[in-house]
Design a protein around this motif. Structure first.
Motif, PDB file in Angstrom:
ATOM      1  N   ALA A  18       0.827  -1.212   0.000  1.00 42.12           N
ATOM      2  CA  ALA A  18       0.000   0.000   0.000  1.00 42.12           C
ATOM      3  C   ALA A  18       0.860   1.261   0.000  1.00 42.12           C
ATOM      4  O   ALA A  18       0.527   2.242  -0.663  1.00 42.12           O
ATOM      5  N   VAL A  19       1.966   1.226   0.721  1.00 38.72           N
ATOM      6  CA  VAL A  19       2.837   2.407   0.820  1.00 38.72           C
ATOM      7  C   VAL A  19       3.730   2.542  -0.409  1.00 38.72           C
ATOM      8  O   VAL A  19       3.920   3.638  -0.932  1.00 38.72           O
ATOM      9  N   ASN A  20       4.256   1.420  -0.912  1.00 37.30           N
ATOM     10  CA  ASN A  20       5.281   1.480  -1.958  1.00 37.30           C
ATOM     11  C   ASN A  20       4.807   1.090  -3.354  1.00 37.30           C
ATOM     12  O   ASN A  20       5.518   1.337  -4.317  1.00 37.30           O
ATOM     13  N   GLY A  21       3.645   0.491  -3.472  1.00 38.79           N
ATOM     14  CA  GLY A  21       3.231  -0.032  -4.768  1.00 38.79           C
ATOM     15  C   GLY A  21       2.024   0.632  -5.375  1.00 38.79           C
ATOM     16  O   GLY A  21       1.206  -0.024  -6.009  1.00 38.79           O
ATOM     17  N   LYS A  22       1.891   1.918  -5.179  1.00 39.50           N
ATOM     18  CA  LYS A  22       0.717   2.618  -5.706  1.00 39.50           C
ATOM     19  C   LYS A  22       0.677   2.617  -7.232  1.00 39.50           C
ATOM     20  O   LYS A  22      -0.362   2.448  -7.831  1.00 39.50           O
ATOM     21  N   GLU A  23       1.819   2.815  -7.852  1.00 40.92           N
ATOM     22  CA  GLU A  23       1.865   2.963  -9.303  1.00 40.92           C
ATOM     23  C   GLU A  23       2.588   1.819 -10.002  1.00 40.92           C
ATOM     24  O   GLU A  23       2.550   1.725 -11.210  1.00 40.92           O
ATOM     25  N   GLU A  24       3.260   0.985  -9.235  1.00 41.18           N
ATOM     26  CA  GLU A  24       4.072  -0.054  -9.867  1.00 41.18           C
ATOM     27  C   GLU A  24       3.969  -1.357  -9.081  1.00 41.18           C
ATOM     28  O   GLU A  24       3.529  -1.371  -7.944  1.00 41.18           O
ATOM     29  N   TYR A  25       4.378  -2.421  -9.725  1.00 38.60           N
ATOM     30  CA  TYR A  25       4.431  -3.719  -9.064  1.00 38.60           C
ATOM     31  C   TYR A  25       5.714  -3.786  -8.232  1.00 38.60           C
ATOM     32  O   TYR A  25       6.746  -3.269  -8.626  1.00 38.60           O
ATOM     33  N   ILE A  26       5.627  -4.431  -7.083  1.00 38.77           N
ATOM     34  CA  ILE A  26       6.731  -4.496  -6.145  1.00 38.77           C
ATOM     35  C   ILE A  26       7.203  -5.942  -6.026  1.00 38.77           C
ATOM     36  O   ILE A  26       6.392  -6.859  -5.887  1.00 38.77           O
ATOM     37  N   SER A  27       8.507  -6.135  -6.046  1.00 41.15           N
ATOM     38  CA  SER A  27       9.065  -7.490  -5.940  1.00 41.15           C
ATOM     39  C   SER A  27       9.049  -7.970  -4.488  1.00 41.15           C
ATOM     40  O   SER A  27       9.156  -7.167  -3.560  1.00 41.15           O
ATOM     41  N   ILE A  28       8.943  -9.274  -4.334  1.00 44.22           N
ATOM     42  CA  ILE A  28       9.022  -9.886  -3.007  1.00 44.22           C
ATOM     43  C   ILE A  28      10.374  -9.570  -2.372  1.00 44.22           C
ATOM     44  O   ILE A  28      10.462  -9.320  -1.177  1.00 44.22           O
ATOM     45  N   LEU A  67      -1.589  -4.370  -4.727  1.00 43.07           N
ATOM     46  CA  LEU A  67      -2.904  -4.575  -4.140  1.00 43.07           C
ATOM     47  C   LEU A  67      -3.952  -4.671  -5.243  1.00 43.07           C
ATOM     48  O   LEU A  67      -3.881  -3.950  -6.238  1.00 43.07           O
ATOM     49  N   SER A  68      -4.938  -5.542  -5.062  1.00 39.99           N
ATOM     50  CA  SER A  68      -6.039  -5.664  -6.028  1.00 39.99           C
ATOM     51  C   SER A  68      -7.088  -4.582  -5.823  1.00 39.99           C
ATOM     52  O   SER A  68      -7.868  -4.297  -6.723  1.00 39.99           O
ATOM     53  N   HIS A  69      -7.135  -4.001  -4.632  1.00 37.68           N
ATOM     54  CA  HIS A  69      -8.144  -2.998  -4.274  1.00 37.68           C
ATOM     55  C   HIS A  69      -7.461  -1.846  -3.545  1.00 37.68           C
ATOM     56  O   HIS A  69      -6.340  -1.991  -3.068  1.00 37.68           O
ATOM     57  N   PRO A  70      -8.149  -0.720  -3.403  1.00 36.62           N
ATOM     58  CA  PRO A  70      -7.563   0.382  -2.627  1.00 36.62           C
ATOM     59  C   PRO A  70      -7.419  -0.018  -1.151  1.00 36.62           C
ATOM     60  O   PRO A  70      -8.164  -0.884  -0.658  1.00 36.62           O
ATOM     61  N   PRO A  71      -6.496   0.591  -0.420  1.00 44.35           N
ATOM     62  CA  PRO A  71      -6.272   0.235   0.992  1.00 44.35           C
ATOM     63  C   PRO A  71      -7.521   0.313   1.866  1.00 44.35           C
ATOM     64  O   PRO A  71      -7.645  -0.423   2.844  1.00 44.35           O
ATOM     65  N   GLU A  72      -8.460   1.182   1.521  1.00 49.72           N
ATOM     66  CA  GLU A  72      -9.695   1.317   2.303  1.00 49.72           C
ATOM     67  C   GLU A  72     -10.538   0.042   2.272  1.00 49.72           C
ATOM     68  O   GLU A  72     -11.359  -0.183   3.156  1.00 49.72           O
ATOM     69  N   TYR A  73     -10.341  -0.768   1.260  1.00 47.13           N
ATOM     70  CA  TYR A  73     -11.121  -2.000   1.079  1.00 47.13           C
ATOM     71  C   TYR A  73     -10.799  -3.048   2.146  1.00 47.13           C
ATOM     72  O   TYR A  73     -11.669  -3.782   2.599  1.00 47.13           O
ATOM     73  N   TYR A  74      -9.553  -3.126   2.549  1.00 55.71           N
ATOM     74  CA  TYR A  74      -9.077  -4.198   3.425  1.00 55.71           C
ATOM     75  C   TYR A  74      -9.213  -3.817   4.889  1.00 55.71           C
ATOM     76  O   TYR A  74      -8.740  -2.767   5.297  1.00 55.71           O
TER      77      TYR A  74
END
Length: 151
Positions: A18-28, A67-74
């Motif tokens: 949620a903090v780091n992957g707003k615009e891009e995919y993040i690696s494990i 994330l598949s949904h916005p942070p508010e969803y979870y």
């Protein structure tokens, strides 16, 4: 109720996305480094989150997870129930109907029910967005100064 490392790490993983992957995919690997959690363990957790539809993945050079949904969803409750199963403090409250033969004369069942309801109220109220806000308060982004300062 005690939350396992799997439940705690799943929340940290989702918070990192949620903090780091707003615009891009993040690696494990990058999550592993930031969160100081084994990438092998994170892979197990991310698979469960993907199967549940909480996280989406992409392959390739710019692949990773998002994330598949916005942070508010979870809610924290959604995540913990997925990873932990039940949040009940005692087995007789694991299901909607308490089928314990001792329940009608059990002096403690109301206490356990009240504890379960209190825990659920908190975890169902707090969202991933709330945790993002708190994380940003505790760890403000570094300010980048674009102008060169001279003495």
């Amino acid at each position: 109720m005690r939350v396992s490392t799997k439940g705690r790490y799943a929340l940290r993983l989702l918070l990192d996305l949620a903090v780091n992957g707003k615009e891009e995919y993040i690696s494990i690997k990058s999550i592993s480094v930031r969160q100081e959690i084994s990438d092998k363990y994170l892979e197990q957790i991310i698979n469960q989150l993907c199967k549940a539809g909480y996280v989406k993945s992409a392959r390739g050079a710019n692949g990773g997870y998002q994330l598949s949904h916005p942070p508010e969803y979870y809610t924290v409750g959604m995540v913990l129930r997925l990873m932990e199963g039940t949040l009940s403090p005692v087995p007789c409250l694991d299901f909607l109907e308490n089928d314990c033969h001792r329940a009608p004369r059990c002096a403690t069942v109301e206490l356990w029910q009240e504890l379960k309801e209190a825990v659920e109220e908190v975890v169902n109220r707090v969202t991933l967005a709330d945790l993002v806000k708190r994380d940003l308060e505790l760890n403000p982004p570094a300010k980048v100064n674009s102008k060169h300062e001279t003495a």
